[in-house]
Design a protein around this motif. Structure first.
Motif, mmCIF file in Angstrom:
data_model
loop_
_atom_site.group_PDB
_atom_site.id
_atom_site.type_symbol
_atom_site.label_atom_id
_atom_site.label_comp_id
_atom_site.label_asym_id
_atom_site.label_seq_id
_atom_site.Cartn_x
_atom_site.Cartn_y
_atom_site.Cartn_z
ATOM 1 N N UNK A 1 0.848 -1.191 0.000
ATOM 2 C CA UNK A 1 0.000 0.000 0.000
ATOM 3 C C UNK A 1 0.886 1.244 0.000
ATOM 4 N N UNK A 2 0.731 2.093 -1.018
ATOM 5 C CA UNK A 2 1.700 3.163 -1.242
ATOM 6 C C UNK A 2 1.146 4.572 -1.079
ATOM 7 N N UNK B 1 2.192 -1.389 4.608
ATOM 8 C CA UNK B 1 1.864 0.028 4.487
ATOM 9 C C UNK B 1 3.189 0.787 4.498
ATOM 10 N N UNK B 2 3.598 1.271 3.348
ATOM 11 C CA UNK B 2 4.923 1.876 3.236
ATOM 12 C C UNK B 2 5.087 3.145 4.060
ATOM 13 N N UNK C 1 5.207 -14.490 -1.193
ATOM 14 C CA UNK C 1 3.839 -14.205 -1.652
ATOM 15 C C UNK C 1 3.521 -14.988 -2.918
ATOM 16 N N UNK C 2 2.306 -15.566 -2.949
ATOM 17 C CA UNK C 2 1.836 -16.258 -4.147
ATOM 18 C C UNK C 2 1.214 -15.288 -5.148
ATOM 19 N N UNK C 3 0.676 -14.184 -4.650
ATOM 20 C CA UNK C 3 0.103 -13.125 -5.467
ATOM 21 C C UNK C 3 0.546 -11.791 -4.863
ATOM 22 N N UNK C 4 0.608 -10.749 -5.706
ATOM 23 C CA UNK C 4 1.041 -9.430 -5.230
ATOM 24 C C UNK C 4 0.069 -8.369 -5.734
ATOM 25 N N UNK C 5 -0.326 -7.481 -4.831
ATOM 26 C CA UNK C 5 -1.124 -6.311 -5.160
ATOM 27 C C UNK C 5 -0.342 -5.071 -4.761
ATOM 28 N N UNK C 6 -0.174 -4.134 -5.697
ATOM 29 C CA UNK C 6 0.456 -2.847 -5.404
ATOM 30 C C UNK C 6 -0.577 -1.766 -5.705
ATOM 31 N N UNK C 7 -0.934 -0.991 -4.700
ATOM 32 C CA UNK C 7 -1.866 0.127 -4.918
ATOM 33 C C UNK C 7 -1.105 1.425 -4.666
ATOM 34 N N UNK D 1 5.410 9.934 -11.875
ATOM 35 C CA UNK D 1 6.101 8.714 -11.477
ATOM 36 C C UNK D 1 5.473 8.103 -10.232
ATOM 37 N N UNK D 2 6.290 7.421 -9.437
ATOM 38 C CA UNK D 2 5.793 6.753 -8.242
ATOM 39 C C UNK D 2 6.178 7.525 -6.989
ATOM 40 N N UNK D 3 5.469 7.340 -5.868
ATOM 41 C CA UNK D 3 5.848 7.987 -4.611
ATOM 42 C C UNK D 3 7.240 7.549 -4.155
ATOM 43 N N UNK D 4 7.931 8.434 -3.475
ATOM 44 C CA UNK D 4 9.302 8.131 -3.067
ATOM 45 C C UNK D 4 9.378 6.963 -2.100
ATOM 46 N N UNK D 5 8.326 6.701 -1.346
ATOM 47 C CA UNK D 5 8.330 5.555 -0.442
ATOM 48 C C UNK D 5 8.353 4.232 -1.212
#
Length: 208
Positions: A8-9, A41-42, A88-94, A101-105
């Motif tokens: 969770x990002x 939770x990053x 992990x067998x499955x991965x979710x990135x929100x 771009x992406x958050x620095x965390x």
């Protein structure tokens, strides 16, 4: 017990990416009641700065050198996070899109887990090789602009290609994306985009 890892990002629990993740996870738990959901939770996770001993440890490992005590301790933090992903067998990135771009965390998390001997190996004569096995991975990406239909007013989505490539680098190729946008502007397009994305997420979750 099989495991879904949710990275969770967003720092906002009421954000569009967080809401999309809740919709997905609710449908996923209904379809897979025997699965464990591990949430990172990053913004709450203990993540060391990528500086000092951990940087030295990375280059020591690439050169085949032994760790000193500070390097060993700092590398153990990266190992702890990489193991959670590898199990992990499955991965979710929100995640939201920040400044195209992406958050620095999220970048910090990747900087910590993309380590030689953990998620990739390096051969001076042959190059880089991933160490993780492939697994179904879904990225929920929320953006202020509408990147689904291309109505982005000339803005460039640098988050999607980066995430696809960094995951491929460590061995995860089965990556899908659900974009949520626009999240700013007139309310009607925002609500329509959210509804479309949530319906798609609920459908994907049932067979993920």
């Amino acid at each position: 017990m099989p495991k879904l890892l949710h990275v969770s990002c967003s720092p906002r629990p009421d954000s569009s990416s967080s809401a999309g993740a809740r919709t997905f996870l609710e449908a996923f738990r209904q379809a897979h009641p025997d699965w464990d959901v591990d949430v990172i939770d990053l913004w709450r996770e203990r993540m060391p700065e990528f500086a000092g001993p951990i940087v030295e440890a990375k280059y020591a490992r690439m050169k085949g050198q032994a760790f000193n005590d500070p390097q060993r301790d700092s590398f153990a933090e990266a190992e702890r996070m990489a193991i959670r992903l590898s199990l992990a067998d499955r991965v979710l990135i929100s995640t939201p899109m920040w400044n195209f771009g992406i958050p620095y965390k999220l970048k910090q998390w990747f900087d910590l887990i993309v380590q030689p001997g953990l998620t990739f190996r390096f051969d001076p004569s042959e190059g880089y090789f991933p160490l993780l096995k492939d697994r179904p991975t879904l990225v929920i990406l929320a953006s202020g602009s509408d990147f689904v239909t291309g109505m982005n007013r000339g803005r460039i989505d640098m988050a999607t290609p980066y995430l696809r490539e960094i995951l491929r680098f460590i061995g995860i190729n089965s990556v899908g994306f659900v974009l949520i946008g626009p999240t700013t502007g007139p309310q009607q397009p925002i609500e329509a985009a959210r509804e479309r994305a949530h319906q798609r997420l609920a459908g994907i979750a049932a067979s993920f």
